[in-house]
Scaffold this motif. Structure first.
Motif, PDB file in Angstrom:
ATOM      1  N   SER A   1       0.823  -1.213   0.000  1.00  0.00           N
ATOM      2  CA  SER A   1       0.000   0.000   0.000  1.00  0.00           C
ATOM      3  C   SER A   1       0.857   1.264   0.000  1.00  0.00           C
ATOM      4  CB  SER A   1      -0.944   0.014   1.211  1.00  0.00           C
ATOM      5  OG  SER A   1      -0.204  -0.049   2.419  1.00  0.00           O
ATOM      6  N   SER A   2       2.162   1.112   0.318  1.00  0.00           N
ATOM      7  CA  SER A   2       3.069   2.262   0.368  1.00  0.00           C
ATOM      8  C   SER A   2       4.504   1.774   0.214  1.00  0.00           C
ATOM      9  CB  SER A   2       2.912   2.999   1.698  1.00  0.00           C
ATOM     10  OG  SER A   2       3.487   2.230   2.745  1.00  0.00           O
ATOM     11  N   PRO A   3       5.441   2.681  -0.028  1.00  0.00           N
ATOM     12  CA  PRO A   3       6.852   2.281  -0.110  1.00  0.00           C
ATOM     13  C   PRO A   3       7.352   1.566   1.147  1.00  0.00           C
ATOM     14  CG  PRO A   3       6.572   4.489  -0.982  1.00  0.00           C
ATOM     15  CD  PRO A   3       5.262   4.105  -0.362  1.00  0.00           C
ATOM     16  N   GLN A   4       6.753   1.861   2.266  1.00  0.00           N
ATOM     17  CA  GLN A   4       7.176   1.237   3.521  1.00  0.00           C
ATOM     18  C   GLN A   4       7.046  -0.285   3.471  1.00  0.00           C
ATOM     19  OE1 GLN A   4       8.644   2.952   5.945  1.00  0.00           O
ATOM     20  NE2 GLN A   4       9.005   1.070   7.120  1.00  0.00           N
ATOM     21  N   ASP A   5       6.021  -0.768   2.733  1.00  0.00           N
ATOM     22  CA  ASP A   5       5.804  -2.215   2.627  1.00  0.00           C
ATOM     23  C   ASP A   5       6.878  -2.904   1.789  1.00  0.00           C
ATOM     24  OD1 ASP A   5       3.364  -2.069   4.065  1.00  0.00           O
ATOM     25  OD2 ASP A   5       2.335  -1.415   2.249  1.00  0.00           O
ATOM     26  N   LEU A   6       7.667  -2.121   1.080  1.00  0.00           N
ATOM     27  CA  LEU A   6       8.688  -2.673   0.194  1.00  0.00           C
ATOM     28  C   LEU A   6      10.105  -2.426   0.698  1.00  0.00           C
ATOM     29  CD1 LEU A   6       6.977  -1.431  -3.059  1.00  0.00           C
ATOM     30  CD2 LEU A   6       7.336  -3.833  -2.489  1.00  0.00           C
ATOM     31  N   LYS A   7      10.232  -1.657   1.763  1.00  0.00           N
ATOM     32  CA  LYS A   7      11.545  -1.279   2.256  1.00  0.00           C
ATOM     33  C   LYS A   7      12.361  -2.507   2.663  1.00  0.00           C
ATOM     34  CE  LYS A   7      13.784   2.147   5.196  1.00  0.00           C
ATOM     35  NZ  LYS A   7      13.581   3.244   6.166  1.00  0.00           N
ATOM     36  N   GLY A   8      13.553  -2.620   2.069  1.00  0.00           N
ATOM     37  CA  GLY A   8      14.448  -3.724   2.392  1.00  0.00           C
ATOM     38  C   GLY A   8      14.102  -5.045   1.741  1.00  0.00           C
ATOM     39  N   LYS A   9      13.030  -5.100   0.987  1.00  0.00           N
ATOM     40  CA  LYS A   9      12.622  -6.339   0.332  1.00  0.00           C
ATOM     41  C   LYS A   9      13.421  -6.555  -0.954  1.00  0.00           C
ATOM     42  CE  LYS A   9       9.204  -7.145   3.249  1.00  0.00           C
ATOM     43  NZ  LYS A   9       9.238  -8.292   4.185  1.00  0.00           N
ATOM     44  N   LYS A  10      13.811  -7.794  -1.190  1.00  0.00           N
ATOM     45  CA  LYS A  10      14.500  -8.129  -2.435  1.00  0.00           C
ATOM     46  C   LYS A  10      13.453  -8.403  -3.513  1.00  0.00           C
ATOM     47  CE  LYS A  10      18.640 -10.092  -0.301  1.00  0.00           C
ATOM     48  NZ  LYS A  10      19.472 -11.311  -0.136  1.00  0.00           N
ATOM     49  N   ILE A  11      13.419  -7.510  -4.489  1.00  0.00           N
ATOM     50  CA  ILE A  11      12.411  -7.590  -5.540  1.00  0.00           C
ATOM     51  C   ILE A  11      13.087  -7.856  -6.882  1.00  0.00           C
ATOM     52  CG2 ILE A  11      10.510  -6.408  -6.700  1.00  0.00           C
ATOM     53  CD1 ILE A  11       9.964  -6.912  -3.766  1.00  0.00           C
ATOM     54  N   ARG A  12      12.681  -8.900  -7.555  1.00  0.00           N
ATOM     55  CA  ARG A  12      13.216  -9.158  -8.894  1.00  0.00           C
ATOM     56  C   ARG A  12      12.641  -8.131  -9.861  1.00  0.00           C
ATOM     57  NH1 ARG A  12      11.437 -10.285 -14.446  1.00  0.00           N
ATOM     58  NH2 ARG A  12      13.342 -10.971 -15.462  1.00  0.00           N
ATOM     59  N   ILE A  13      13.528  -7.493 -10.593  1.00  0.00           N
ATOM     60  CA  ILE A  13      13.100  -6.513 -11.578  1.00  0.00           C
ATOM     61  C   ILE A  13      13.709  -6.863 -12.934  1.00  0.00           C
ATOM     62  CG2 ILE A  13      12.969  -4.697  -9.834  1.00  0.00           C
ATOM     63  CD1 ILE A  13      15.571  -3.534 -11.185  1.00  0.00           C
TER      64      ILE A  13
ATOM     65  N   ASP B   1      12.042 -11.782  -2.330  1.00  0.00           N
ATOM     66  CA  ASP B   1      10.784 -11.683  -1.574  1.00  0.00           C
ATOM     67  C   ASP B   1       9.582 -11.458  -2.483  1.00  0.00           C
ATOM     68  OD1 ASP B   1      11.992 -11.706   1.127  1.00  0.00           O
ATOM     69  OD2 ASP B   1      12.899  -9.833   0.439  1.00  0.00           O
ATOM     70  N   GLY B   2       9.841 -10.969  -3.681  1.00  0.00           N
ATOM     71  CA  GLY B   2       8.733 -10.685  -4.587  1.00  0.00           C
ATOM     72  C   GLY B   2       9.246 -10.326  -5.968  1.00  0.00           C
ATOM     73  N   ILE B   3       8.310 -10.054  -6.855  1.00  0.00           N
ATOM     74  CA  ILE B   3       8.680  -9.724  -8.230  1.00  0.00           C
ATOM     75  C   ILE B   3       7.811  -8.596  -8.782  1.00  0.00           C
ATOM     76  CG2 ILE B   3       9.639 -11.971  -8.862  1.00  0.00           C
ATOM     77  CD1 ILE B   3       6.985 -12.734 -10.062  1.00  0.00           C
ATOM     78  N   ASP B   4       8.417  -7.835  -9.657  1.00  0.00           N
ATOM     79  CA  ASP B   4       7.752  -6.818 -10.468  1.00  0.00           C
ATOM     80  C   ASP B   4       7.361  -7.547 -11.757  1.00  0.00           C
ATOM     81  OD1 ASP B   4       7.660  -4.993 -12.697  1.00  0.00           O
ATOM     82  OD2 ASP B   4       8.625  -3.462 -11.494  1.00  0.00           O
ATOM     83  N   ILE B   5       6.051  -7.708 -12.033  1.00  0.00           N
ATOM     84  CA  ILE B   5       5.637  -8.655 -13.071  1.00  0.00           C
ATOM     85  C   ILE B   5       4.355  -8.208 -13.777  1.00  0.00           C
ATOM     86  CG2 ILE B   5       4.239 -10.053 -11.504  1.00  0.00           C
ATOM     87  CD1 ILE B   5       6.629 -11.483 -14.167  1.00  0.00           C
ATOM     88  N   ASP B   6       4.201  -8.600 -15.054  1.00  0.00           N
ATOM     89  CA  ASP B   6       2.923  -8.421 -15.751  1.00  0.00           C
ATOM     90  C   ASP B   6       2.111  -9.699 -15.604  1.00  0.00           C
ATOM     91  OD1 ASP B   6       3.161 -10.110 -18.479  1.00  0.00           O
ATOM     92  OD2 ASP B   6       5.100  -9.183 -18.066  1.00  0.00           O
ATOM     93  N   LEU B   7       0.807  -9.597 -15.750  1.00  0.00           N
ATOM     94  CA  LEU B   7      -0.074 -10.733 -15.482  1.00  0.00           C
ATOM     95  C   LEU B   7       0.126 -11.878 -16.464  1.00  0.00           C
ATOM     96  CD1 LEU B   7      -3.433  -8.955 -14.524  1.00  0.00           C
ATOM     97  CD2 LEU B   7      -1.528  -9.649 -13.062  1.00  0.00           C
ATOM     98  N   ASP B   8       0.451 -11.550 -17.716  1.00  0.00           N
ATOM     99  CA  ASP B   8       0.613 -12.613 -18.708  1.00  0.00           C
ATOM    100  C   ASP B   8       1.805 -13.501 -18.357  1.00  0.00           C
ATOM    101  OD1 ASP B   8      -0.850 -13.504 -21.007  1.00  0.00           O
ATOM    102  OD2 ASP B   8       0.924 -13.119 -22.218  1.00  0.00           O
ATOM    103  N   ALA B   9       2.912 -12.878 -17.985  1.00  0.00           N
ATOM    104  CA  ALA B   9       4.083 -13.657 -17.575  1.00  0.00           C
ATOM    105  C   ALA B   9       3.822 -14.401 -16.268  1.00  0.00           C
ATOM    106  CB  ALA B   9       5.289 -12.744 -17.428  1.00  0.00           C
TER     107      ALA B   9
END
Length: 341
Positions: A174-186, A221-229
């Motif tokens: 809901s905010s940048p705080q929820d992503l702070k320090g998280k390893k996100i695949r981009i 911890d998560g990924i930046d992704i489109d729905l088709d992929a």
């Protein structure tokens, strides 16, 4: 007399070889022939990084159909999906040399070669995929394609995989705080990297082939992704919390080798452009329809979906990134101005 006959025979054979050599030719990949209906016969090669179920592959199939139809069967297309011909940098090199004729290259990779393409990655510019698709016809987008000529590429069009969202192993966003320090695949792009760094996450670029196991083992911890992929690669099997953010869109840049293009007659160049335009028009509409279909499919698989309706917590970060890139590139500045209209 016998020697004279042998000499005449050798002369006739030499003439025949010369005639056959003159009649033969080379298409983009060495198979050009003359068609009984007139014009040369071509078998083009196209490559991309996605699986065969992905909308980009389906658009490539449509392109092949249109080529055959408009050329009366003179032009055919061989498709190499899922990085069969190598990484995108390898595809780009093959396009430059003419050993590959067409590429559906991710805007992420191409933005590392041409800065103006980062325009598509300006955060929170589009509320949905329909808004992004409209910008395909913008003057700024056309300029991006034209500028690819300096790289030995003919920029033809853009198609889309969808807008990007956030899939997390734990919790929604809901905010940048929820992503702070998280390893996100981009995906590896200058603008995307900068956005995620400013958010406070730990952006991690990696090939698609490594994402599934990295989610599974907790490397990310998560990924930046489109729905088709997300559907085609089944990442939901290892992470079930999807936040619909629409924080960026994700195009493919469709390019043609300049060397291949220059070998074609003006008439055949127009056939290629017309066939590609028809396929791309179909592809972007298919992508829009898939957004809803893919979302329903994910829900059936138990994915917990939440929509980020209030993006104000990201406003200052988005503005900072946009201002920086608009200052760097007049094309990006124009793109952002046109997107507001």
């Amino acid at each position: 007399m016998k020697k004279m006959r042998i000499m005449r025979l050798l002369v006739m054979l030499s003439i025949l070889v010369i005639i056959l050599s003159a009649c033969s030719g080379n298409n983009a990949n060495g198979d050009e022939k003359s068609s009984e209906k007139g014009g040369d016969v071509y078998t083009f090669k196209v490559s991309h990084v996605t699986q065969e179920s992905h909308v980009w592959h389906q658009t490539a199939l449509k392109f092949g159909e249109e080529l055959e139809k408009l050329s009366d069967g003179r032009m055919k297309l061989e498709i190499y999906p899922a990085s069969q011909l190598g990484l995108e940098k390898d595809m780009a090199q093959q396009l430059e040399t003419g050993s590959l004729d067409f590429g559906f290259l991710t805007n992420a990779y191409m933005s590392t070669r041409q800065d103006s393409l980062n325009a598509w990655f300006m955060p929170f510019t589009f509320k949905n995929l329909e808004e992004a698709v409209k910008m395909r016809e913008s003057e700024a987008a056309k300029q991006m394609l034209e500028d690819l000529n300096s790289q030995g590429l003919v920029g033809l069009d853009f198609i889309f995989a969808g807008n990007r969202h956030i899939l997390m192993k734990n919790g929604h966003v809901s905010s940048p705080q929820d992503l702070k320090g998280k390893k996100i695949r981009i995906i590896g792009s200058p603008a995307i990297q900068e956005f995620w760094e400013k958010v406070g996450a730990g952006p991690t670029a990696m090939p698609l082939s490594e994402v599934y196991t990295s989610l599974q083992t907790g490397v990310i911890d998560g990924i930046d992704i489109d729905l088709d992929a997300l559907v085609t690669e089944k990442y939901y099997e290892n992470a079930e919390n999807l936040t619909l953010t629409n924080h960026i869109t994700f195009p493919s840049v469709i390019v043609m080798s300049q060397k291949t293009y220059d070998k074609l007659t003006t008439e055949d160049q127009e056939i290629v452009k017309k066939a590609l335009k028809a396929a791309a028009d179909w592809g972007v509409q298919e992508a829009i329809q898939r957004e809803n279909k893919n979302l329903e499919e994910l829900k059936k698989h138990g994915v917990k979906v939440k929509e980020l309706t209030d993006t104000s917590a990201f406003d200052s970060i988005a503005k900072e990134v946009k201002d920086k890139y608009a200052e760097k590139s007049p094309v990006i500045k124009k793109f952002l101005e046109e997107a507001k209209q």
